[in-house]
Enzyme design. Structure first.
Site, PDB file in Angstrom:
ATOM      1  CB  CYS A   1       3.343  -4.375   7.900  1.00 39.36           C
ATOM      2  SG  CYS A   1       3.156  -3.799   6.215  1.00 39.36           S
TER       3      CYS A   1
ATOM      4  CD  GLU B   1       1.210  -2.981  -0.518  1.00 36.52           C
ATOM      5  OE1 GLU B   1       0.616  -3.759   0.236  1.00 36.52           O
ATOM      6  OE2 GLU B   1       0.921  -1.775  -0.585  1.00 36.52           O
TER       7      GLU B   1
ATOM      8  CG  HIS C   1      -8.427  -4.684   3.510  1.00 33.41           C
ATOM      9  ND1 HIS C   1      -8.123  -4.891   2.179  1.00 33.41           N
ATOM     10  CD2 HIS C   1      -7.285  -4.303   4.111  1.00 33.41           C
ATOM     11  CE1 HIS C   1      -6.855  -4.615   2.002  1.00 33.41           C
ATOM     12  NE2 HIS C   1      -6.319  -4.250   3.143  1.00 33.41           N
TER      13      HIS C   1
ATOM     14  CG  ASP D   1      -2.022  -5.965  -1.519  1.00 35.15           C
ATOM     15  OD1 ASP D   1      -2.997  -6.483  -2.086  1.00 35.15           O
ATOM     16  OD2 ASP D   1      -2.128  -5.001  -0.744  1.00 35.15           O
TER      17      ASP D   1
HETATM   18  C1  PEP Z   1      -0.375  -6.013   2.782  1.00 32.48           C
HETATM   19  O1  PEP Z   1      -0.740  -5.961   1.607  1.00 32.48           O
HETATM   20  O2  PEP Z   1       0.234  -6.979   3.263  1.00 32.48           O
HETATM   21  C2  PEP Z   1      -0.664  -4.896   3.695  1.00 32.48           C
HETATM   22  C3  PEP Z   1      -0.144  -4.843   4.890  1.00 32.48           C
HETATM   23  O3  PEP Z   1      -1.534  -3.949   3.256  1.00 32.48           O
HETATM   24  P1  PEP Z   1      -3.127  -4.164   3.148  1.00 32.48           P
HETATM   25  O4  PEP Z   1      -3.464  -5.456   3.800  1.00 32.48           O
HETATM   26  O5  PEP Z   1      -3.760  -3.014   3.826  1.00 32.48           O
HETATM   27  O6  PEP Z   1      -3.341  -4.157   1.682  1.00 32.48           O
HETATM   28 MG    MG Z   2      -1.359  -4.082   0.823  1.00 33.47          MG
END
Ligand code: PEP
Ligand code: MG
Length: 596
Positions: free
Chosen positions: A519, A448, A207, A472
């Site tokens: 996403c 995910e 992140h 994920d």
């Molecule tokens: C993902 O896991 O692709 C997602 C969009 O969520 P995050 O990156 O916040 O875990």
């Molecule tokens: Mg995620």
């Protein structure tokens, strides 16, 4: 003296290569975070936690040993068998011996057990006592060992994750160098002062990296040992495109980079013209292209870049701001402002995905395997009052604009059902309290976790849309920590196992006549986009700065060609072959985006 240190001291240019995780070029003086030592906090732990604390120390000692050995190897490679080299390498022998000093370590564990102190504090107190004794020793040799012991102590404490939050008190433009940065460190950076950052550890799907991309902040990770060779004040250039860090860049290097920056700027300007055009393939398949945001202020950037609303609002960063949870009122106001800001488009608000690498400190306790632990929907379903506060706020914002909600980290259909029931309960409460809200907001499921992808057909029957979190999904399918650069080669978006799950999810959604989006970061990967289009995804949600390039890519692809390519890719067993297929389509369709 090692060659690297010599180069830095003599002003010669020196390059270090890591993993570029956020594009861009930055220049400035170095600020090495971690140069200032912060004493660890002291607190009591429960009797039952004492042994876990001691195990944490064992892990930190082992990590430290590994790091020192690596440093020693690097040094040996650089200085060969010279006498100076041998002397420098032998310093680390002394460090290794200190790590094995049983009587010192026994004292640490005895203090931890007897006084039930957290291990950082027990360790720090013990080592500090030794340092105190050494400092006043008559023997010069012993007095000189203070610096070594301090070095080892700091390393161990650093490995016990005692990084203090990034120091934002530096008031001049700089490039931040650190062992590790948390997502909240990154989120708190002042973009006008931090020109980029480089860390020793990290991965492109962490992140911290995702936020750097959202902020448009050049970043390079995986530069092991960098904190030991670069120092505060060194002149630095960071190249986030190629994952390069250049100390003392020469005049030729700077001139070369000026050309690259100009090229990138004019390419970005060309893409600006696309702002109002549709993300439609060349043969007419209409897609939705929205933006991922972590903070409210990014709505403006998303709109400026021509996003059709927000496809993922990662609300947990709200929670992480200062470790406290915002009230229902504060959340409702925030979500309402975002909904009004994107109007007439919509915003998909994801309920808090706390846990994993997103640790707000007070909300989640330390876990051995945070990515497999109490994260996302598991945590919110376990903290019903907190969850309901957020759901009520989302429903309230629904009265002000096009708001949808989606749930992260679902592993079972049951979690989806329980979440929906709570949403209904909140709507009933708001109704009886006479508070304006919209109970008809659309509800989506994030896919995910592989178990959710495998039952996507069942989940799809109970929601309005599916959105695939590839970051994920890849992590859990491949059993590869998305934050760990050591296993980055196994993080394979184009692995057949991953693309089968993607295919299953799209088919499941379309069978139930609902739209399916993606996403995760894969949606903005120019090499993966042809495959995602071909698999039939309806929506792409990408970080705001990536919207123009992704739109350009989508508009230059032929859906039919992508579909045919995806059909073939689904038969392939070799990820490299799939990558080659994707690259061929991407090169044929938008080679201008792929150069340099
Ligand atoms: C993902 O896991 O692709 C997602 C969009 O969520 P995050 O990156 O916040 O875990
Ligand atoms: Mg995620």
């Amino acid at each position: 003296m090692s060659e690297i240190l010599q180069n830095i001291q003599t002003g010669a240019e020196k390059r270090f290569t890591g993993l570029g995780v956020s594009p861009g070029i930055g220049r400035g003086n170095t600020f090495v975070h971690g140069g200032v030592f912060v004493e660890p906090e002291t607190y009591k732990v429960g009797q039952e936690e004492v042994e876990d604390e001691i195990s944490r120390l064992d892990v930190a000692l082992a990590d430290t040993r590994k790091q020192i050995e690596q440093l020693q190897e690097q040094l040996q490679e650089q200085v060969g068998g010279t006498a100076t080299g041998r002397r420098e390498a032998s310093i680390f022998d002394a460090h290794l011996l200190m790590l094995e000093d049983r009587s010192m370590l026994d004292e640490v564990t005895a203090i931890a057990r007897e006084q039930r102190l957290n291990i950082e504090s027990a360790f720090y107190r013990t080592i500090n006592n030794y340092i105190g004794v050494l400092r006043v020793a008559d023997d010069l040799y012993l007095r000189q060992r203070v610096i070594d012991l301090e070095d080892v102590m700091r390393r161990v404490l650093r490995n016990l994750s005692l990084m203090k939050p990034a120091d934002h008190s530096v008031r001049h433009p700089h490039i931040l160098i650190a062992h590790e940065l948390t997502p909240s460190d990154t989120a708190a950076m002042d973009r006008s002062l931090v020109m980029g950052f480089a860390t020793e550890v990290g991965g492109s799907m962490a992140h911290t990296a995702i936020i750097a991309r959202s902020l448009g902040l050049p970043a390079v990770v995986g530069l092991r040992g960098i904190c030991d060779v670069i120092h505060t004040g060194d002149a630095l250039l960071i190249d986030g495109y190629n994952g390069v860090l250049i100390v003392n860049p020469s005049a030729e290097t700077l001139a070369e980079y000026e050309v690259l920056v100009d090229e990138k700027d004019s390419a970005a300007r060309r893409l600006e013209d696309l702002r109002d055009s549709k993300p439609e393939t060349s043969d007419g398949r209409e897609l939705t292209l929205s933006a991922n945001i972590e903070f409210e202020h990014e709505v403006v950037i998303a709109k400026k870049n021509g996003a059709q609303g927000i496809g993922l609002y990662r609300t947990e960063f709200f929670y992480m701001h200062d470790g406290k949870m915002p009230s229902e009122e504060q959340q409702a106001e925030n979500y309402t402002r975002v909904a009004k800001g994107v109007n007439p488009d919509g915003v998909i608000i994801r309920t808090a995905d706390i846990g994993g690498d997103k640790l707000p400190g007070t909300v989640v306790e330390r876990e051995a395997n945070p990515f497999l632990g109490w994260r996302g929907i598991r945590l919110t379903l376990g903290r019903v009052e907190m969850f309901k506060t957020q759901l009520r706020a989302i429903l309230r914002a629904g009265a002000a604009g096009r708001v949808s909600v989606m749930f992260p980290m679902l592993s079972t259909l049951d979690e989806m059902r329980r979440s929906r029931l709570l949403l209904e309960e909140c709507a009933d409460e708001l109704e009886s309290e006479g508070i304006a809200h919209n109970r008809e907001i659309e509800v989506g499921a994030m896919i995910e976790v592989p178990s959710a992808a495998l039952v996507a057909d069942q989940i799809a029957g109970e929601v309005d849309f599916l959105s695939v979190g590839t970051n994920d999904l890849i992590q859990y399918t491949m059993a590869v920590d998305r934050v760990n650069d050591q296993v980055a080669d196994l993080y394979q978006p184009l692995n057949p196992a991953v693309i089968r799950l993607l295919r299953m999810t799209v088919s499941a959604g379309h069978e139930k006549k609902i739209w399916v989006g993606v996403c995760g970061e894969m949606a903005s990967d120019l090499l993966c986009i042809p495959l995602l289009v071909g698999l039939g995804f309806d929506e792409f949600s990408v970080s705001a700065p990536r919207v123009p390039a992704v739109k350009h890519a989508l508009r230059h692809l032929s859906y039919d060609e992508c579909k045919a390519m995806a059909g073939e890719a689904l038969q392939d067993s070799d990820p490299q072959k799939i990558l080659a297929r994707c690259r061929a389509v991407a090169m044929e369709s938008y080679s201008e985006l792929l150069s340099r």
